[in-house]
Scaffold this motif. Structure first.
Motif, PDB file in Angstrom:
ATOM      1  N   VAL A   1      -9.476  -1.130  -5.490  1.00 49.74           N
ATOM      2  CA  VAL A   1      -9.520  -1.449  -6.730  1.00 49.74           C
ATOM      3  C   VAL A   1      -8.415  -0.282  -7.315  1.00 49.74           C
ATOM      4  O   VAL A   1      -8.076   0.776  -6.773  1.00 49.74           O
ATOM      5  N   TRP A   2      -7.587  -1.011  -8.246  1.00 51.09           N
ATOM      6  CA  TRP A   2      -6.527  -0.293  -8.752  1.00 51.09           C
ATOM      7  C   TRP A   2      -6.687   0.024 -10.051  1.00 51.09           C
ATOM      8  O   TRP A   2      -7.127  -0.904 -10.976  1.00 51.09           O
ATOM      9  N   LYS A   3      -6.647   1.190 -10.752  1.00 49.35           N
ATOM     10  CA  LYS A   3      -7.037   1.741 -12.129  1.00 49.35           C
ATOM     11  C   LYS A   3      -5.581   2.054 -12.576  1.00 49.35           C
ATOM     12  O   LYS A   3      -5.191   3.289 -11.944  1.00 49.35           O
ATOM     13  N   LYS A   4      -5.002   1.530 -13.563  1.00 51.31           N
ATOM     14  CA  LYS A   4      -3.692   1.755 -13.820  1.00 51.31           C
ATOM     15  C   LYS A   4      -3.380   3.009 -14.727  1.00 51.31           C
ATOM     16  O   LYS A   4      -2.281   3.555 -14.851  1.00 51.31           O
TER      17      LYS A   4
ATOM     18  N   PHE B   1       0.785  -1.292  -0.001  1.00 50.55           N
ATOM     19  CA  PHE B   1       0.036   0.056  -0.089  1.00 50.55           C
ATOM     20  C   PHE B   1       0.863   1.267  -0.100  1.00 50.55           C
ATOM     21  O   PHE B   1       0.431   2.354  -0.567  1.00 50.55           O
ATOM     22  N   LYS B   2       2.091   1.183   0.687  1.00 53.06           N
ATOM     23  CA  LYS B   2       2.629   2.490   0.589  1.00 53.06           C
ATOM     24  C   LYS B   2       3.114   3.053  -0.605  1.00 53.06           C
ATOM     25  O   LYS B   2       2.929   4.220  -0.793  1.00 53.06           O
ATOM     26  N   ASN B   3       3.697   2.260  -1.638  1.00 52.14           N
ATOM     27  CA  ASN B   3       4.052   2.869  -2.760  1.00 52.14           C
ATOM     28  C   ASN B   3       3.074   2.521  -3.798  1.00 52.14           C
ATOM     29  O   ASN B   3       3.407   3.182  -5.053  1.00 52.14           O
ATOM     30  N   ASN B   4       1.739   1.879  -3.715  1.00 49.97           N
ATOM     31  CA  ASN B   4       1.013   1.254  -4.638  1.00 49.97           C
ATOM     32  C   ASN B   4      -0.244   1.507  -4.171  1.00 49.97           C
ATOM     33  O   ASN B   4      -0.991   0.265  -4.024  1.00 49.97           O
ATOM     34  N   PRO B   5      -0.861   2.320  -3.726  1.00 54.17           N
ATOM     35  CA  PRO B   5      -2.148   2.266  -2.818  1.00 54.17           C
ATOM     36  C   PRO B   5      -3.334   2.245  -4.063  1.00 54.17           C
ATOM     37  O   PRO B   5      -3.197   2.650  -4.905  1.00 54.17           O
TER      38      PRO B   5
ATOM     39  N   GLN C   1      -2.310   7.338  -8.177  1.00 56.56           N
ATOM     40  CA  GLN C   1      -2.388   8.531  -7.305  1.00 56.56           C
ATOM     41  C   GLN C   1      -1.639   8.130  -5.989  1.00 56.56           C
ATOM     42  O   GLN C   1      -1.358   7.168  -5.829  1.00 56.56           O
ATOM     43  N   ILE C   2      -1.193   9.134  -5.204  1.00 52.98           N
ATOM     44  CA  ILE C   2      -0.545   9.170  -3.951  1.00 52.98           C
ATOM     45  C   ILE C   2      -1.367   8.488  -2.867  1.00 52.98           C
ATOM     46  O   ILE C   2      -0.738   7.706  -1.896  1.00 52.98           O
ATOM     47  N   SER C   3      -2.557   8.794  -2.843  1.00 51.18           N
ATOM     48  CA  SER C   3      -3.508   7.929  -1.771  1.00 51.18           C
ATOM     49  C   SER C   3      -4.680   7.463  -2.269  1.00 51.18           C
ATOM     50  O   SER C   3      -4.939   8.031  -3.419  1.00 51.18           O
TER      51      SER C   3
END
Length: 233
Positions: free
Chosen positions: A204-207, A168-172, A211-213
């Motif tokens: 959900v990750w939208k590539k 989560f830290k680098n890929n929230p 975003q940072i958070s």
């Protein structure tokens, strides 16, 4: 030493009818018992076979992803089980490829973590993975998916220093979508009358939207609207 004064609680209980007090105590114990029994506790070697009620997948598509172009896109469901998530995905996507490590009679038999899927082979990867492998599924899915990844997991998946540092830290996630209703899951089947004490959310990750958070999304009460009788056939 002199005799101790009774506590305030005991003083009150002395004035309450004993039968009423017993009924109250039994009610409290019953509620605690139901909550504990409804929680998920699986052994380490369990396949974690808890199918997703189809309405919960429709909620993701309608209230979180909300992409009108899904009919032109492909999706991979790599922990498909008996197809309870794949079928509602097929209602929106052009094509849904389904697979699972265990043969449940639906989809291909494949280990998602080792099968040589090509990078970007599918637009989306959407699944409810075994909880103990959720982080590995996310990391793998991010290479397989071209547009986005959606993982259904217990809300407590947010916790853990290890997951924060490694994931989560680098890929929230782009969206953390919390269900306002409970999503009942029972072992080996979907059950319209089931209940649960476990909270669930979509990660959900939208590539195309790094975003940072993360953005918090509330999934509104929608079970009655999205549930179908044939979901439980």
């Amino acid at each position: 030493m002199g005799q101790q004064e009774p506590s305030a609680f005991l003083k009150v209980m002395e004035k309450v009818d004993s039968h009423l007090a017993l009924d109250w105590l039994l009610g409290v114990m019953q509620n605690i018992s139901h909550a504990v029994m409804a929680q998920r506790h699986e052994p380490k070697d369990s396949p974690d076979d808890f199918p997703t009620p189809p309405w919960a997948t429709r909620a993701l598509l309608q209230h979180v992803i909300r992409d009108p172009n899904l009919s032109n896109l492909t999706c991979l469901e790599p922990a498909c089980g008996r197809g309870y998530m794949s079928r509602p995905l097929l209602e929106k996507f052009q094509r849904v490829d389904s697979a699972d490590l265990i043969d449940y009679g639906y989809g291909e038999v494949r280990d998602f973590l080792t099968y040589p899927y090509l990078a970007g082979s599918h637009d989306w990867v959407i699944t409810n993975p075994p909880f103990k492998l959720a982080q590995e599924f996310i990391e793998r899915a991010m290479t397989v998916a071209n547009s986005g990844v959606a993982i259904l997991a217990r809300t407590v998946f947010l916790e853990s220093v290890g997951r924060y540092e490694a994931l989560f830290k680098n890929n929230p996630p782009t969206y953390f979508a919390q269900f306002t209703e409970r999503v009942p899951m029972v072992k080996g089947r979907v059950d319209r009358k089931a209940s649960t004490a476990t909270g669930y959310a979509w990660f959900v990750w939208k590539k195309d939207e790094p975003q940072i958070s993360s953005e918090l999304v509330w999934i509104p009460p929608c079970r009655r609207q999205l549930e179908k009788d044939e979901d439980y056939d």
